[in-house]
Design a protein around this motif. Structure first.
Motif, mmCIF file in Angstrom:
data_model
loop_
_atom_site.group_PDB
_atom_site.id
_atom_site.type_symbol
_atom_site.label_atom_id
_atom_site.label_comp_id
_atom_site.label_asym_id
_atom_site.label_seq_id
_atom_site.Cartn_x
_atom_site.Cartn_y
_atom_site.Cartn_z
ATOM 1 N N HIS A 5 0.827 -1.204 0.000
ATOM 2 C CA HIS A 5 0.000 0.000 0.000
ATOM 3 C C HIS A 5 0.866 1.260 0.000
ATOM 4 O O HIS A 5 0.629 2.200 -0.754
ATOM 5 C CB HIS A 5 -0.917 0.017 1.230
ATOM 6 N N ASN A 6 1.885 1.258 0.848
ATOM 7 C CA ASN A 6 2.693 2.479 1.012
ATOM 8 C C ASN A 6 3.679 2.686 -0.137
ATOM 9 O O ASN A 6 3.819 3.796 -0.640
ATOM 10 C CB ASN A 6 3.480 2.420 2.332
ATOM 11 N N GLN A 7 4.362 1.631 -0.513
ATOM 12 C CA GLN A 7 5.398 1.753 -1.551
ATOM 13 C C GLN A 7 5.285 0.579 -2.515
ATOM 14 O O GLN A 7 6.094 -0.355 -2.443
ATOM 15 C CB GLN A 7 6.787 1.744 -0.910
ATOM 16 N N PRO A 8 4.302 0.604 -3.406
ATOM 17 C CA PRO A 8 4.119 -0.563 -4.287
ATOM 18 C C PRO A 8 5.328 -0.836 -5.176
ATOM 19 O O PRO A 8 5.673 -2.004 -5.426
ATOM 20 C CB PRO A 8 2.888 -0.191 -5.121
ATOM 21 N N ASP A 9 5.990 0.219 -5.645
ATOM 22 C CA ASP A 9 7.153 0.010 -6.521
ATOM 23 C C ASP A 9 8.280 -0.706 -5.780
ATOM 24 O O ASP A 9 8.925 -1.622 -6.302
ATOM 25 C CB ASP A 9 7.639 1.347 -7.109
ATOM 26 N N ILE A 10 8.479 -0.282 -4.519
ATOM 27 C CA ILE A 10 9.531 -0.926 -3.711
ATOM 28 C C ILE A 10 9.167 -2.386 -3.436
ATOM 29 O O ILE A 10 10.021 -3.292 -3.504
ATOM 30 C CB ILE A 10 9.713 -0.174 -2.367
ATOM 31 N N ALA A 11 7.886 -2.612 -3.138
ATOM 32 C CA ALA A 11 7.447 -3.980 -2.827
ATOM 33 C C ALA A 11 7.656 -4.899 -4.033
ATOM 34 O O ALA A 11 8.136 -6.034 -3.890
ATOM 35 C CB ALA A 11 5.981 -3.962 -2.419
ATOM 36 N N ILE A 12 7.323 -4.389 -5.229
ATOM 37 C CA ILE A 12 7.504 -5.205 -6.449
ATOM 38 C C ILE A 12 8.997 -5.454 -6.687
ATOM 39 O O ILE A 12 9.409 -6.569 -7.043
ATOM 40 C CB ILE A 12 6.851 -4.495 -7.659
ATOM 41 N N GLY A 44 21.770 -13.851 0.494
ATOM 42 C CA GLY A 44 21.672 -12.599 1.249
ATOM 43 C C GLY A 44 20.659 -11.662 0.631
ATOM 44 O O GLY A 44 19.843 -11.042 1.323
ATOM 45 N N MET A 45 20.685 -11.556 -0.699
ATOM 46 C CA MET A 45 19.764 -10.671 -1.423
ATOM 47 C C MET A 45 18.313 -11.112 -1.208
ATOM 48 O O MET A 45 17.433 -10.290 -0.904
ATOM 49 C CB MET A 45 20.115 -10.732 -2.923
ATOM 50 N N SER A 46 18.067 -12.405 -1.340
ATOM 51 C CA SER A 46 16.702 -12.919 -1.153
ATOM 52 C C SER A 46 16.255 -12.720 0.290
ATOM 53 O O SER A 46 15.125 -12.295 0.551
ATOM 54 C CB SER A 46 16.643 -14.405 -1.501
ATOM 55 N N ALA A 47 17.154 -13.026 1.232
ATOM 56 C CA ALA A 47 16.774 -12.975 2.650
ATOM 57 C C ALA A 47 16.450 -11.561 3.098
ATOM 58 O O ALA A 47 15.449 -11.331 3.780
ATOM 59 C CB ALA A 47 17.911 -13.547 3.500
ATOM 60 N N VAL A 48 17.271 -10.597 2.682
ATOM 61 C CA VAL A 48 17.045 -9.230 3.166
ATOM 62 C C VAL A 48 15.747 -8.661 2.587
ATOM 63 O O VAL A 48 14.989 -7.973 3.291
ATOM 64 C CB VAL A 48 18.256 -8.322 2.883
ATOM 65 N N ASN A 49 15.469 -8.966 1.329
ATOM 66 C CA ASN A 49 14.251 -8.427 0.726
ATOM 67 C C ASN A 49 12.999 -9.115 1.259
ATOM 68 O O ASN A 49 11.948 -8.487 1.389
ATOM 69 C CB ASN A 49 14.323 -8.524 -0.799
#
Lengths: 399, 110
Positions: A5-12, A44-49
């Motif tokens: 809701h807040n940051q759809p671009d970041i979430a995608i 690391g990339m998968s885990a942090v996101n």
């Protein structure tokens, strides 16, 4: 679902990066990319996101522009906050004490130095250094190109060092010249180093006809370069280069220290450098780079520019090396294999292996590995020199 | 601005070429200097004396003496001052290990 809701671009972008992390692990496992880096980096990339996807706001979810993650905060500057973060984020001490001061690059360089046999360079110094200089063409072309497309001069210079195909050098240069975007520059550099495995064979086929690729080099008699000679070369080169480029003295010291330990026969130190230090530093390099690939950090508008510049730099460097090889091919009356020039791109020992493999595909009896390793190791030296020149000319950014 | 950066870039390349040439010259000087020093240390006239009566053992740890002599001569020709351990083997496994190490060392996908 607040993230969507807040940051759809970041979430995608986070979902994309989780997938990308898995792809990197797969490509590393298959040997398309360097597994020692890609496996920890991908996870690391998968885990942090995944970790920051649905974090409640009370846990200080990173916003776009905020560089923090659950694991570390790379650009924290206030002393009080830093002390707090050092106690909370478990990778923060690794980052502060090895990344932000360039120590990790130096540790990798010590390990690489302990694996280098400078005897290959010392047997044919002029040829090797000539090819290595030619293979720096990408750096020279991409630096002004970066400025032309709107990057600040420091960022353009740091990005151009990707042309040297030397990961620790790119990390060091970007920390010195563009610390605010060193994360995307370094990530792009390490991703694109995989191109030397995958892309260079096609470039070779495009630029070098099959009958030239298989030109055999004369078999050389066993070397008369003694460890004592190698040590003298190492000591003199280290002192001279530190004298000329004090700003890159830590890098020169690291790589030549590795070489010296090897040639001095200090077996315990050699084992320490070539195993524990090299693999330990490479592991944390991959892991921390992966952790730094959080969407809010990596979604920087300049990343796309860096992607284009990185691949351009590596491609032009390879072309430059092959052109240098062609110069020697004609100089020696068509008795010199121009593929050796490709190995001037300093990704040790990948480029030398790629050159040898391509030559052997054309002529199974063709052995160009010794000459290729010579120009490959010279490439490490010239990349360090060029990075030092650029840092000296552009001027390091004061932290 | 761009022109300035292009000039700076070319200047950097020029500096790189000069310093690399300098490094290459330093390497060449070191190699030539040490090789000449090594040549000077080789005694010109080696006094020889007739070998005394000596008989080689026929077998050493299961390895025929003439094999040992041939291996020692070959190793000395390639590189002097090395200690080589010669061991009698029961089969030819050591050759397959050597071959596999050599062939796989150039495998870029390893």
């Amino acid at each position: 679902m607040s993230s969507f809701h807040n940051q759809p671009d970041i979430a995608i972008a986070r979902i994309f990066l989780i997938g990308l992390g898995c792809v990197l692990i797969y490509l590393g496992h298959k040997g398309v990319l360097e597994p020692l880096l890609m496996v920890p980096m991908g996870l690391g990339m998968s885990a942090v996101n995944a970790g920051v996807m649905f974090v409640p706001s009370s846990m200080n979810l990173p916003q776009q522009g905020d560089k923090g993650t659950l694991f570390l905060n790379p650009l924290i500057s206030e002393g009080e906050k830093l002390i707090y973060i050092l106690q909370v984020d478990y990778l923060q001490p690794i980052y502060i004490f090895t990344f932000s001061n360039g120590l990790i690059a130096c540790l990798v360089f010590m390990g690489i130095g302990s694996l280098l046999d400078v005897g290959y360079v010392m047997r044919r110094p002029f040829e090797s250094m000539f090819l290595a200089v030619c293979a720096e063409l990408g750096t020279i072309v991409v630096y002004p190109l970066g400025v032309a497309i709107g990057l600040p001069e420091g960022a353009a210079a740091a990005t151009s060092t990707i042309g040297g195909a030397d990961g620790p050098m790119v990390l060091f240069s970007s920390l010195m010249l563009a610390p605010d975007i060193f994360v995307p520059i370094t990530v792009v550099a390490y991703l694109y180093l995989g191109l030397t495995y995958g892309g260079y064979p096609y470039l070779i086929k495009l630029l070098v006809p099959k009958h030239i690729r298989g030109i055999p080099m004369p078999i050389e008699r066993a070397s008369n370069i003694t460890p004592g000679q190698k040590m003298v070369f190492t000591i003199i080169s280290c002192i001279l280069l530190c004298l000329l480029f004090p700003v890159a003295a830590p890098l020169f010291l690291s790589v030549f220290l590795g070489v010296l330990v090897r040639e001095a026969g200090l077996k315990d130190f050699h084992n320490l450098f070539s195993n524990t230090i090299l693999y330990g530093a490479t592991f944390f390099l991959g892991l921390v780079l992966g952790i730094l690939c959080e969407a809010a950090t990596i979604m920087n508008p300049v990343v796309f520019q860096l992607l284009i510049l990185g691949v351009t730099a590596l491609t032009i460097s390879a072309i430059g090396g092959i052109l240098g090889g062609y110069v020697l091919y004609f100089y020696y009356g068509k008795q010199y294999n121009p593929l050796i020039g490709l190995a001037g791109v300093s990704c040790v020992p990948t480029c030398a292996k790629v050159a040898q493999k391509s030559a052997a595909e054309s002529n199974p009896e063709c052995m160009i590995l010794p000459q290729s390793l010579g120009s490959n190791i010279s490439g490490v030296i010239t990349t360090a020199i060029l990075a030092a020149v650029l840092i000296a000319l552009v001027g390091p950014v004061k932290g | 601005m761009l022109q300035q950066v292009i000039m700076k870039s070319l200047y950097a390349y020029f500096l790189l070429a000069v310093i690399s040439l300098f490094v290459a010259v330093v390497i060449k000087v070191i190699v030539v200097f040490f090789n000449r020093a090594a040549e000077k240390n080789v005694p010109r006239d080696i006094e020889t004396s007739p070998a005394g009566p000596y008989s080689l053992p026929t077998m050493t740890y299961g390895v025929p003496a003439h094999h040992v002599a041939a291996i020692v001569a070959a190793v000395h020709y390639v590189t002097s001052g090395r200690i080589v351990r010669i061991d009698g083997g029961d089969d030819h496994n050591w050759t397959s290990i050597g071959r596999s190490q050599h062939l796989s060392s150039h495998d870029t996908r390893r």
